[in-house]
Design an enzyme around this catalytic site. Structure first.
Site, PDB file in Angstrom:
ATOM      1  N   ASN A 151       0.805  -1.233   0.000  1.00  0.00           N
ATOM      2  CA  ASN A 151       0.000   0.000   0.000  1.00  0.00           C
ATOM      3  C   ASN A 151       0.835   1.280   0.000  1.00  0.00           C
ATOM      4  O   ASN A 151       0.451   2.277  -0.599  1.00  0.00           O
ATOM      5  CB  ASN A 151      -1.012  -0.012   1.153  1.00  0.00           C
ATOM      6  N   GLU A 249       4.401  -4.264  12.387  1.00  0.00           N
ATOM      7  CA  GLU A 249       3.482  -3.137  12.193  1.00  0.00           C
ATOM      8  C   GLU A 249       2.307  -3.673  11.396  1.00  0.00           C
ATOM      9  O   GLU A 249       2.458  -3.994  10.211  1.00  0.00           O
ATOM     10  CB  GLU A 249       4.186  -2.001  11.427  1.00  0.00           C
ATOM     11  N   CYS A 283      -2.868   1.824   6.602  1.00  0.00           N
ATOM     12  CA  CYS A 283      -3.098   1.155   7.893  1.00  0.00           C
ATOM     13  C   CYS A 283      -3.768   2.089   8.900  1.00  0.00           C
ATOM     14  O   CYS A 283      -4.477   1.649   9.790  1.00  0.00           O
ATOM     15  CB  CYS A 283      -1.780   0.624   8.453  1.00  0.00           C
TER      16      CYS A 283
HETATM   17  P1  NAP Z   1      -0.005  -8.905   3.898  1.00  0.00           P
HETATM   18  O1  NAP Z   1      -0.871  -9.731   3.025  1.00  0.00           O
HETATM   19  O2  NAP Z   1       0.140  -9.265   5.315  1.00  0.00           O
HETATM   20  O3  NAP Z   1       1.431  -8.897   3.183  1.00  0.00           O
HETATM   21  C1  NAP Z   1       2.497  -8.132   3.691  1.00  0.00           C
HETATM   22  C2  NAP Z   1       3.798  -8.747   3.234  1.00  0.00           C
HETATM   23  O4  NAP Z   1       3.941 -10.032   3.836  1.00  0.00           O
HETATM   24  C3  NAP Z   1       3.887  -8.980   1.732  1.00  0.00           C
HETATM   25  O5  NAP Z   1       5.201  -8.751   1.302  1.00  0.00           O
HETATM   26  C4  NAP Z   1       3.535 -10.452   1.621  1.00  0.00           C
HETATM   27  O6  NAP Z   1       4.051 -11.060   0.461  1.00  0.00           O
HETATM   28  C5  NAP Z   1       4.246 -10.981   2.839  1.00  0.00           C
HETATM   29  N1  NAP Z   1       3.825 -12.309   3.272  1.00  0.00           N
HETATM   30  C6  NAP Z   1       2.669 -12.973   3.051  1.00  0.00           C
HETATM   31  N2  NAP Z   1       2.699 -14.195   3.652  1.00  0.00           N
HETATM   32  C7  NAP Z   1       3.897 -14.283   4.277  1.00  0.00           C
HETATM   33  C8  NAP Z   1       4.526 -15.288   5.076  1.00  0.00           C
HETATM   34  N3  NAP Z   1       3.950 -16.443   5.363  1.00  0.00           N
HETATM   35  N4  NAP Z   1       5.752 -15.025   5.547  1.00  0.00           N
HETATM   36  C9  NAP Z   1       6.390 -13.869   5.284  1.00  0.00           C
HETATM   37  N5  NAP Z   1       5.844 -12.887   4.531  1.00  0.00           N
HETATM   38  C10 NAP Z   1       4.610 -13.097   4.041  1.00  0.00           C
HETATM   39  O7  NAP Z   1      -0.439  -7.378   3.891  1.00  0.00           O
HETATM   40  P2  NAP Z   1      -0.764  -6.452   2.654  1.00  0.00           P
HETATM   41  O8  NAP Z   1      -2.062  -6.883   2.082  1.00  0.00           O
HETATM   42  O9  NAP Z   1       0.425  -6.367   1.756  1.00  0.00           O
HETATM   43  O10 NAP Z   1      -0.900  -5.016   3.362  1.00  0.00           O
HETATM   44  C11 NAP Z   1      -2.092  -4.578   3.927  1.00  0.00           C
HETATM   45  C12 NAP Z   1      -2.092  -4.772   5.428  1.00  0.00           C
HETATM   46  O11 NAP Z   1      -0.929  -4.199   5.972  1.00  0.00           O
HETATM   47  C13 NAP Z   1      -3.252  -4.070   6.099  1.00  0.00           C
HETATM   48  O12 NAP Z   1      -3.759  -4.887   7.118  1.00  0.00           O
HETATM   49  C14 NAP Z   1      -2.604  -2.819   6.699  1.00  0.00           C
HETATM   50  O13 NAP Z   1      -3.299  -2.280   7.785  1.00  0.00           O
HETATM   51  C15 NAP Z   1      -1.266  -3.335   7.066  1.00  0.00           C
HETATM   52  N6  NAP Z   1      -0.285  -2.234   7.170  1.00  0.00           N
HETATM   53  C16 NAP Z   1       0.176  -1.854   8.403  1.00  0.00           C
HETATM   54  C17 NAP Z   1       1.043  -0.767   8.520  1.00  0.00           C
HETATM   55  C18 NAP Z   1       1.544  -0.284   9.868  1.00  0.00           C
HETATM   56  O14 NAP Z   1       2.475   0.518   9.909  1.00  0.00           O
HETATM   57  N7  NAP Z   1       0.967  -0.730  10.962  1.00  0.00           N
HETATM   58  C19 NAP Z   1       1.425  -0.087   7.366  1.00  0.00           C
HETATM   59  C20 NAP Z   1       0.921  -0.499   6.144  1.00  0.00           C
HETATM   60  C21 NAP Z   1       0.078  -1.582   6.051  1.00  0.00           C
HETATM   61  P3  NAP Z   1       3.072 -11.418  -0.780  1.00  0.00           P
HETATM   62  O15 NAP Z   1       2.572 -10.122  -1.311  1.00  0.00           O
HETATM   63  O16 NAP Z   1       3.979 -12.123  -1.707  1.00  0.00           O
HETATM   64  O17 NAP Z   1       1.980 -12.290  -0.228  1.00  0.00           O
END
Ligand code: NAP
Length: 474
Positions: A151, A249, A283
């Site tokens: 994002n 995070e 987020c």
């Molecule tokens: P996500 O599906 O959790 O993916 C995040 C990262 O983790 C991606 O690079 C993903 O790779 C990887 N990943 C997936 N499965 C994994 C595993 N088993 N082991 C290690 N890495 C793995 O999240 P997203 O959809 O990209 O992002 C949206 C979410 O992030 C929302 O919930 C948002 O609130 C949160 N977020 C939080 C913050 C904060 O600062 N708190 C900031 C931004 C976003 P792939 O794409 O290859 O699956």
């Protein structure tokens, strides 16, 4: 945009050895920007071996020499603004305000961390043993694993990568499969700045294929993960089994509290940005707005609806567009199912959006109950729920009634009272008289509850990416 179809390992650009091909897809047009071979486990092993070797070399650079390379990176990242801008448009579907924010403020993370090499401070402590002096040295952790989401792909990678290297570490970066080019652009900038080969390695591949292997890798000293709570839970489990330090995070279900003395126009203006910036895919996006008092509630709903109707959705290349596409079809379906379930349980639609491909026009719901799906879950889309509260206490209780604890906001003309109430909110951040999205490289950033573990930015991140060693000398 150039096809960033190679992995960046040990300073070399080479094809991944994983199975099949992955596509980098433009979320607005559906066009395949380019295809690439993902990283295999062997590629992952080589990335960590390269990082381990480069970190030893980097550790021998003097603080000024490290700062000089970071300074070169700073000029390069400024020159790269058009390239970053194009990448954000094409692979992440960012409209102009989001591109301006992300490409425009990315250099701030480099400029802030340039002093880190000179901030590796330890302590000298007295001893009860005659003739002994206690030295506590600060040292880099070693190899930092950075896993980034799609994002805010540049900033959420850079906010870990830059402090990590500035504190003397090497990095293995795994971007989201939705937005890999951004990470390779960071790799290219590192190459041009002249960091030792292998100090930053970028490996792209599905988290479901190589994620567990990365998190458990024996050469990884800490995992810095930004993403969903669901994946964060899994990473926490694997890191825990391997006694590996981590920083998580995660997701949010953020709210704005509009108190009876609030400036309603200012609250509406802020809420529009907080709820709909980058299609609500931040987020810290506002998911829920609690308006205290009947009169304010009606006025707020009316003004908010008028403001939402004025938002332009469409092609993010159009400079007047505020709402661009959702990242992928599964996410569009998830958003629409949450809206339907919330309306079915009694919420009233104030502004009805529509869906065209991955474009979801903004929705505004009112008369929402805190237990309804769109209020209970992180929607991560252009949808905002307005909830009526009888009192400030009720608004605070409802805002806290979630597993998440990232960022909240309060609108009141009594700023001191706002500050006191903020301390009752169970979130890492609370903005007074502003919306819930904010990040400054020098200011603490972090969450409570299931929104995360650890703190970012400022000296918090320096402490996280370093360790201490006691050396008593007789
Ligand atoms: P996500 O599906 O959790 O993916 C995040 C990262 O983790 C991606 O690079 C993903 O790779 C990887 N990943 C997936 N499965 C994994 C595993 N088993 N082991 C290690 N890495 C793995 O999240 P997203 O959809 O990209 O992002 C949206 C979410 O992030 C929302 O919930 C948002 O609130 C949160 N977020 C939080 C913050 C904060 O600062 N708190 C900031 C931004 C976003 P792939 O794409 O290859 O699956």
């Amino acid at each position: 945009m150039k096809a960033y179809d190679k992995q960046f390992i040990g300073g070399l650009w080479r094809e991944g050895r994983g199975e099949g091909l992955l596509d980098n897809i433009n979320p607005f047009s559906g066009e395949v920007l380019y295809s690439y071979r993902p990283a295999s486990r062997e590629d992952v092993d080589e990335a960590y071996a390269a990082a381990k070797a480069a970190q030893k070399l980097w550790a021998d650079y003097s603080p000024s020499a490290k700062a000089a390379v970071l300074e070169r990176l700073l000029s390069i990242i400024r020159e790269y603004r058009p390239i970053m801008d194009e990448c954000l448009l094409l692979e992440a579907g960012c409209a102009k305000p989001k591109r301006d924010y992300e490409a425009g403020t990315s250099p701030d993370f480099v400029s802030y961390c340039m002093t880190f090499p000179k901030m590796m401070e330890g302590r000298i402590q007295s001893s009860d043993f005659p003739g002994q002096t206690n030295f506590v040295f600060r040292k880099p952790k070693g190899v930092v694993t950075v896993i980034a989401p799609w994002n805010v792909p540049f900033i959420l990678a850079l906010r870990s990568v830059i402090p990590a290297v500035a504190a003397g570490n090497a990095v293995v970066l795994k971007p989201s499969t939705e937005t890999p080019a951004s990470a390779f652009i960071i790799g290219e900038m590192f190459e041009k700045a002249g960091f030792p080969k292998g100090l930053l390695n970028v490996i792209a591949g599905r988290g479901s294929d190589i994620g567990d292997y990365i998190v458990a890798h024996p050469l990884s000293d800490i995992v810095s993960f930004t993403g969903s709570t669901q994946v964060g839970r899994r990473i926490g489990r694997i890191a825990g089994e391997n006694i590996r330090d981590m920083s998580l995070e995660l997701g949010g279900n953020n709210s704005m509290l509009v108190l009876p003395d609030a400036d309603i126009d200012a609250a509406v203006e802020a809420a529009i940005f907080g709820a709909y910036f980058h299609q609500g895919q931040i987020c810290m996006s506002l998911n829920r707005i609690f308006v205290v008092g009947e009169e304010n509630y009606s006025l707020f709903c009316e003004k908010m609806a008028a403001a939402v109707r004025s938002l332009k959705a469409g092609d993010p290349a159009d400079e007047n567009v505020f709402i661009g596409p959702i990242i992928n079809t599964q996410q569009v379906e998830h958003i629409n199912s949450l809206i339907s379930a919330t309306v079915e349980t009694g919420a009233r639609v104030l502004v009805e959006g529509k869906t065209e491909g991955n474009l979801v026009y903004p929705w505004l719901l009112c008369d929402v109950e805190n237990s309804m799906p769109a209020a209970r879950e992180e929607v991560f889309g252009p949808v905002c729920s307005i909830i009526k509260a009888e009192s400030e206490e009720e608004a605070i209780a409802m805002a806290n009634d979630t597993i998440y604890g990232l960022s909240n906001s309060i609108f009141t003309r009594d700023r001191y009272r706002g500050m006191l109430l903020a301390q009752k909110l169970e979130s890492g951040m609370v903005h007074i008289n502003d919306q819930s999205i904010g990040d400054e490289p020098h200011v603490m950033f972090g969450a409570e509850k299931q929104s995360g573990v650890g703190r970012f930015n400022g000296t918090w991140v320096l402490n996280k990416f370093t360790t201490e060693q006691w050396i008593p000398v007789r």
